[in-house]
Motif scaffolding. Sequence first.
Motif, PDB file in Angstrom:
ATOM      1  N   TYR A 162      83.693  28.083   1.773  1.00  0.00           N
ATOM      2  CA  TYR A 162      82.929  27.752   0.578  1.00  0.00           C
ATOM      3  C   TYR A 162      83.834  27.694  -0.640  1.00  0.00           C
ATOM      4  O   TYR A 162      84.961  28.179  -0.640  1.00  0.00           O
TER       5      TYR A 162
ATOM      6  N   TRP B 279      80.848  18.712   2.008  1.00  0.00           N
ATOM      7  CA  TRP B 279      80.330  20.072   1.946  1.00  0.00           C
ATOM      8  C   TRP B 279      78.956  20.031   1.266  1.00  0.00           C
ATOM      9  O   TRP B 279      78.683  19.166   0.431  1.00  0.00           O
TER      10      TRP B 279
ATOM     11  N   VAL C  98      79.360  24.596   0.395  1.00  0.00           N
ATOM     12  CA  VAL C  98      79.637  25.255   1.669  1.00  0.00           C
ATOM     13  C   VAL C  98      79.871  24.192   2.743  1.00  0.00           C
ATOM     14  O   VAL C  98      79.160  23.189   2.787  1.00  0.00           O
TER      15      VAL C  98
END
Length: 162
Positions: A126, A141, A158
């Motif tokens: 992350y 992400w 994340v």
Amino acid sequence: MPLWHAGGVMSIEARYVRQVRDFESPFNVHDPGFNRDWWSDPFFRSKRADYRPYSFVDEEGNEVARVLLRADAGFSDPEGAGVSLPLSAVAIDFIEVHAEWRWPRRGVGMHVVRLVEDLFPSRTLYAFSEEADSFWAATGWVHIPRLDDSAGYRPLFVLDRG
């Protein structure tokens, strides 16, 4: 892993940078291609965090990017925002492409993120975005919004391995 650029194909390799002395950055903070404030000693003062500094170099050994990772950096909703990550998660605290490789954009930052993903294939990764939301979104992400909709915090991205 090769990277295309105007001169052909370039390979970038991740190299762990060992910290020689406590309270000193393992990076050359005087390199004009990087933001000195990001890589100076204040971020290396504590042995409490498991910092993992990496330098990303081309086939000639030239540093093209830096990343500061923090392993075992997960958290369990410390601020009541409805966000938690496993304690085994790895944070990208800082990522910076050397000034010579930033413009025109060549995908170096994206390539470095992929190399970081390869370094920790079974861990949650992350990053909190520091005015780079479009970059993190482009990596694929996932943006995890805070349940309290508070705008006073950096956006969390994340890696979704599922």
